[in-house]
Design a protein around this motif. Structure first.
Motif, PDB file in Angstrom:
ATOM      1  N   VAL A 189       1.639   7.869   1.831  1.00 39.68           N
ATOM      2  CA  VAL A 189       1.573   9.695   0.982  1.00 39.68           C
ATOM      3  C   VAL A 189       1.963  10.124   2.472  1.00 39.68           C
ATOM      4  N   VAL A 199      -0.251   7.330  -6.922  1.00 41.08           N
ATOM      5  CA  VAL A 199      -1.523   7.035  -6.345  1.00 41.08           C
ATOM      6  C   VAL A 199      -2.504   7.885  -6.446  1.00 41.08           C
ATOM      7  N   MET A 254       0.686  -1.431   0.140  1.00 39.84           N
ATOM      8  CA  MET A 254       0.192   0.197   0.119  1.00 39.84           C
ATOM      9  C   MET A 254       0.719   1.827  -0.205  1.00 39.84           C
ATOM     10  N   ALA A 255       0.550   2.133  -0.710  1.00 39.88           N
ATOM     11  CA  ALA A 255       1.116   3.205  -0.848  1.00 39.88           C
ATOM     12  C   ALA A 255       1.337   3.671   0.102  1.00 39.88           C
TER      13      ALA A 255
END
Lengths: 949, 305
Positions: free
Chosen positions: B4, B222, B1-2
């Protein structure tokens, strides 16, 4: 167990403190309420474009209350389970000392053995719950020292305990019980009894057994005593069997009139095939009953074992052997060998046909003396002679002795006999026979008169078609009437008998074939023979008893073949089973378990109860008041059901969580599981808590761990700082030398206190004796003693070689202290190190072992005397000497300071004394580590020499 | 999962406008400028065979003299070589200006763990690099509303300084809606995360005099893929708006559809006004987008405006 009676329910918690965790449930409520967890916050610039996109479906921010309730219920269940609840909790044993658990495991306990074991297990469980050690004694086992076990070990022993196939000798244990109670003043006693004793035939209950309860009561003093027993002894037992005329008669006995009043007996043969059943019923209040197997004689003869249906006990089994069974009948015919070709004319033909169903026949061929000798050797109980005329004197003597011992000699008349002068006959016979109804006779053939009421043939039919044409006649005699068993209608005896010693001589005045009479053709003949042989049975038993009195006969023993276990099942004999005399004169015991002995062909039955033994209630005397019922209400541990319920609810919770949170695209989310999992983990931790103390062992101390990882020398801390420091420096110095010169590199020496430290890790302990140090405690001496017994070696150093001579013969204080100390230790015989002792050769060749002083003597365990023959260069015992005593202050000679310089000067003229001291020390260490290896090494040259050839 | 991250606010000002942060400016600008130069160098090497004039040379091409023209426009030296008359066309007179605009709004200060650089940094680097390259190619580059078009060799430094000084313009999501001259070629770099009608309004203003240009869309990966799931609360850094998602993965589907629609709408608007659209993802190297933009610029030149 802290019993908490809830609303009068028999519910209790073993670990009620755990219930306090229930107070934490509200906290858990809060904890569960904030699930699902706070969302992740993500800054997301394009959100402006999609702000109006409403989520499809939102997971509720709050767990629904019913789900919350479910999870709280899971937690509550687990906490309750961790509190160890029990339904009908086991009553605690009074007191808090060890528990002495006596368990009757004689045959009479076997029938309801599971109930007894369960009662014993309840007592064990309640003891182990209270962490009390238990001593378990099976009262039918061999008495011995009573050892305490932890609850788990006692449980193992209880599992291994089984009823014994003999009578419990409770009184034999009284002495060991007394010893145990003497050493454990705070012990509580529990007795799981069967309340049954055996009254031997004629002797009644042995005094020792009858007063067991009273003496136990006297022994216990003020201690708590708990007797668990049935209200009455319910055991039934069989007390012998007799093969009577009417059938196999078996005596059933019971100890208490309240025991089952009727039942069935089962008879099986040697291969356990059922042969018959018989009912028995006790009369009102009677403790003895008889069952009769009305079976054909041949089937009756096959019976090997009779037991009470539904009673699993060695006492409810009676084994039947040859003595109750068929008889071995030897047939000897006087007829010539020519009759062999005409069997129907052989007199033995009729006999054989008549006897076959209920007797084992032997019909050896050969000369009369040989045949008689053989039959007697084969243990025949009846020898039938048909028309034997002259019997030589030797054979006659043998037959006489046979009859005297209880055999039955059955003779049939015949032409040869009629013309001989007879000795082995019941009555005097006239020479010649009389012929009736023949061509030259006036009379018609005679028929049988009815059998006399007093004779053995009473009640038999005397059919009128039986006629006698010829017979031998008895001389009229005053005794003739008494000896007559059967007569003809004119009063002439046709069967006469006479008792000789224990046996009988029976004469049938006609032949065994049909030439003189048609009696052998009739069924009456068979019945008559059967009765005669049945009489032989009684006399055969008597014969055995007679033989038992003879000193020579009792030496003959037979080894066990198949024995009974306590439940009355056959099994192979245990190693402890010992042979019994052939006459069966012993009763079943630990050494002689009930069962069959001897060979398969002629087994000897040894029964738990002998003929005439009866069961009797055991007088509980003063203990009668303390009797509690055997079966307490079943105590039920509620932990398992509670945990199971929690598990089921947890699974339901997981399912609900999956349904609530994870139907999308078939993917399950484990939010529910994730929140309940901690609860379960908490549960596991809670459950582990109460168990933890019982599992915990004494932790290994750091010193012990270090000692176990590295071999190191040890010295005893005397309490005198200087001495201790010298010991340490000395052993360290010796260790350096060892590392330098040998392959053994000891770690740093360690000071030990034998009273408290574990000594098992050290191969060698150096014990300097300091007169001013406090004497070693009793515990220390015990541990040193155990250490020496277990293979360790202690060097006692009195360090007083210098002053030894000075006192004028009186021992120095150190020597006195050592003597005082060794008085409390089991010290082997000592001797000064002989020149050929292996200690002098283990590494260096030494002749003496100097230390700081060179004058002291070194003592070791005395070696066995040198064997005769070729002298060997070195000797050693089987073990390392557990003790080395010296006065030379070894450690002071070994001790070095930090720079490697000696700490103490040596006393003596030899400049090499320090070196010698170090070598001696190395020899000792090597001796301790290698044992007698060096002594064996001396053979190496010889072995190599031999290999070379 | 990215993952940010919102960058600190000042990252949107490559070299802050604060005087007191002169040192930081000095420290930061060279890096961006150098990065831009590096990109520009690779561009110069990247496009071979591109006809370009050397500096200082005003000649563009000769064409045959047509009668009626002023005789002074005849290039006699060329004409002397054969019998025809040639006119030297001076391209520089007709040189177009590139008007650069770089979005430095709050939404640009965004980088996910999947990206190589924050969007704003990538936008500035691309802008400066393109400016450098274009100036080197003889174009005049200016900054929309900040800097008049010029062909300075130090154009990237000058733009950087202007950007750093422009505090007010840093909050603008869209370029100033002023009509450009026909010969101006706007190059708009930004994320254009604004409603389509706002974009159309602005573009229509800019193009009202016939100016056609290029849009370089800088996108964090994203933003396109929305790789989130589970309980999520989304925050718009610009407006502070929040959206609570019970299940982000489910919502992401809708979002991606919406985002794509926005992209398509943007493309339609730009096409309508003769703009080109270049999408640049910050997980790709900057030179890719720069090459494409340069190619578009060049093709427009070649195609004849």
């Amino acid at each position: 167990m802290f019993g908490l009676d809830f609303l009068g329910l028999p519910l209790a918690f073993a670990a009620p403190l755990t219930l306090l965790a229930l107070a934490g449930l509200p906290a858990l409520w809060l904890l569960l309420r904030i699930t699902p967890p706070a969302p992740r916050r993500i800054a997301f610039p394009p959100l402006r474009l999609a702000l109006d996109l409403a989520p499809h479906r939102q997971t509720p921010a709050r767990t629904p209350w019913w789900l919350l309730l479910l999870r709280l219920l899971i937690a509550a269940l687990i906490i309750l389970a961790a509190a160890w609840p029990a339904w009908n909790p086991l009553p605690a044993m009074p007191g808090n000392g060890p528990v002495l658990l006596l368990l009757d495991n004689g045959f009479s306990a076997a029938n309801d053995w599971p109930a007894r074991v369960s009662a014993a297990r309840d007592i064990l469980a309640s003891a182990s719950r209270d962490k009390r050690p238990v001593a378990l004694v099976g009262l039918a086992d061999a008495p011995g020292d009573i050892a305490l076990d932890s609850g788990a070990d006692a449980g193992e022993r209880l599992r291994a305990l089984e009823p014994r196939p003999h009578v419990a000798e409770r009184a034999a244990h009284l002495e060991s019980i007394r010893r145990f109670l003497d050493s454990h003043a705070d012990a509580a006693i529990a007795w799981v009894g069967d309340g049954t004793a055996v009254s031997a035939a004629g002797a009644g209950i042995a005094d020792a057994e009858a007063t067991f309860a009273a003496r136990l009561d006297a022994l216990r003093g003020a201690r708590a005593l708990d007797v668990r027993a049935e209200p009455f002894a319910g055991a039934l037992a069989l007390a012998g069997s007799r093969n009577t005329r009417d059938g196999l008669e078996v005596t059933v006995t019971r100890a208490d009139p309240r025991a089952p009043a009727q039942g069935r007996l089962r008879a099986v043969d040697f291969r356990s095939l059922p042969l018959g059943e018989a009912a028995f019923a006790f009369g009102d209040g009677a403790t003895e009953a008889t069952a009769l197997f009305d079976l054909p004689i041949e089937i009756r003869n096959a019976v090997a074992r009779v037991d009470i249906a539904g009673q699993a006990s060695a006492g409810a089994v009676t084994l039947v052997d040859d003595r109750q069974r068929r008889h071995r009948v030897g047939l000897i015919s006087g007829a010539g060998a020519d009759t062999a070709s005409q069997p129907l004319l052989s007199p033995t033909f009729y006999l054989a046909r008549a006897l076959e169903p209920f007797a084992e026949l032997r019909e050896p061929r050969g000369a009369l003396p040989d045949v008689v000798a053989r039959l007697i050797d084969e243990n025949a109980t009846v020898i039938a002679l048909t028309d034997i005329g002259v019997i030589d004197r030797q054979t006659a003597a043998k037959l006489e002795a046979f009859v005297e011992r209880g055999g039955v000699l059955l003779r049939f008349a015949g032409p040869r006999m009629a013309n001989s002068d007879e000795t082995l006959v019941p009555v005097r016979l006239r020479q010649g026979e009389r012929t009736i109804g023949g061509a030259l006779s006036w009379d018609t053939p005679k028929t049988l008169a009815p059998f006399p009421e007093t004779g053995p043939f009473q009640g038999l039919d005397a059919p009128q078609e039986i006629t006698v044409m010829r017979q031998v006649l008895a001389e009229p005699d005053a005794d003739l009437n008494r000896r007559t068993w059967a007569a003809l209608s004119d009063g002439t005896p046709i069967v006469t008998a006479d008792r000789r010693g224990e046996g009988l001589i029976v004469l049938v005045h006609v032949t065994a074939d049909s030439t003189w009479s048609n009696l052998p053709l009739s069924g009456t003949f068979v019945e008559m023979l059967r009765r005669i042989i049945a009489m032989a049975g009684r006399h055969a038993a008597a014969q055995d008893n007679t033989a038992a009195d003879a000193p020579g006969a009792s030496a003959e023993t037979v080894s066990p073949l198949r024995v009974l276990d306590g439940f009355g099942a056959f099994r192979s004999p245990p190693a402890t089973a010992r042979p019994v005399p052939r006459n069966g004169a012993v009763s079943a015991s630990r050494d002689h378990p009930a069962g069959f002995y001897g060979t398969n062909e002629a087994p000897l039955a040894l029964n738990v109860l002998r003929d005439g033994d009866r069961l009797a209630p055991l007088d509980l005397g003063p203990l009668a008041g303390a009797v509690k019922p055997l079966s307490s209400p079943q105590s039920f541990d509620l932990r398992l059901p509670l945990l199971l319920a929690a598990l089921v609810l947890f699974m339901a919770d997981t399912l609900i969580g999956a349904l609530l949170g994870g139907r999308r695209r078939g993917r399950l989310t484990y939010a529910g599981a994730g929140s309940a999992l901690p609860v379960l983990l908490l549960a596991a931790a809670l459950l582990a808590l109460p168990a933890a103390p019982s599992l915990a062992q004494a932790p290994l101390s750091d010193i012990d761990r270090q000692a176990a990882l590295h071999t190191r020398l040890a010295y005893v801390l005397t309490g005198n700082g200087e001495v201790d420091e010298t010991s340490r420096a000395g052993l360290a110095g010796l260790g350096q030398e060892l590392a330098f010169r040998t392959s053994f590199e000891p770690a740093d020496p360690v000071g030990v206190d034998p009273a408290t430290d574990e000594l098992a890790f050290y191969p060698l302990i150096y014990w300097p004796i300091a007169a001013d140090a406090p004497p070693a405690s009793e515990a220390a001496l015990r541990k040193i003693d155990a250490y020496m017994k277990a293979g360790g070696t202690v060097i006692f150093d009195t360090r007083d070689a210098w002053s030894q001579g000075a006192g004028g013969g009186s021992p120095t204080p150190e020597t006195a202290r050592l003597r005082q100390m060794l008085a409390g230790i089991d010290v082997p015989e000592l001797e000064p190190v002989p020149p050929d002792h292996v200690l002098t050769k283990t590494f260096f060749l030494m002749d003496h072992f100097p230390g700081r002083y060179a004058t002291g003597q070194t003592w070791v365990e005395a070696l066995p005397p040198a064997p005769e023959g070729e002298p060997r260069p070195v000797r050693s015992g089987d073990n390392v000497s557990p003790i080395i005593i010296t006065a030379n202050d070894l450690a002071a000679a070994w001790a070095l300071d930090d720079f490697g310089n000696p700490l103490y000067p040596t006393v003596g003229a030899d400049p090499d004394q320090r070196e010698m001291a170090a070598r001696g020390g190395m020899n000792m260490v090597m001796y301790v580590l290698t044992g007698s290896y060096k002594a064996d090494q001396v053979h190496v040259p010889a072995l190599l020499d031999r290999l070379g050839q | 999962m990215a993952q940010v991250a919102i960058l600190p606010d000042r990252s949107r000002f490559p070299g802050t406008g604060e005087r007191g942060r002169a040192r930081e400016l000095a420290a930061r600008l060279p890096r961006l400028v150098l990065e831009a130069r590096r990109v520009a160098t690779s561009l110069a090497h990247g496009i071979h065979g591109r006809r370009r004039a050397g500096p200082g040379e005003s000649f563009w091409q000769f064409r045959p003299f047509t009668s009626g023209e002023s005789a002074s426009r005849i290039d006699w030296r060329r004409s002397a070589r054969d019998s025809k008359l040639y006119v030297r066309e001076r391209e520089w007179e007709a040189a177009q200006t590139i008007e650069l605009w770089i979005d430095r709004s709050v939404s640009m200060a965004f980088a996910s763990s999947l990206a190589r650089a924050p969007k704003v940094e990538r936008a500035v680097v691309l802008g400066l690099a393109l400016a450098d390259t274009l100036v080197a190619a003889g174009e005049r580059v200016g900054c929309l509303g900040l800097l008049a078009p010029r062909a300075s060799r130090h154009i990237s430094e000058q733009i950087a300084e202007a950007l750093a000084a422009d505090v007010a313009g840093a909050d603008r999501d869209l370029p100033p809606a002023a009509p450009l001259r026909q010969r101006s070629e706007p190059l708009l770099i930004g994320d254009f995360l604004v409603p389509l009608q706002d974009i159309e309004e602005t573009i229509s203003f800019i193009a009202s005099n016939g100016a056609r240009g290029h849009v370089l869309l800088v996108v964090d990966p994203v933003e396109e893929t929305f790789p989130f799931s589970g309980q999520t609360e989304l925050i718009d850094p610009e407006s502070g708006a929040r959206l609570h998602l019970g299940d982000a993965a489910g919502w992401g589907e809708d979002y991606r559809r919406r985002f794509q629609a926005h992209r398509e709408g943007l493309r339609a608007i730009l096409t309508r006004y003769g703009f080109t659209l270049t999408v640049h993802h910050t997980d790709r190297p900057a030179s890719e987008a720069a090459l494409r933009v340069l190619t578009l610029l060049a093709s427009r030149r070649n195609g004849g405006a």
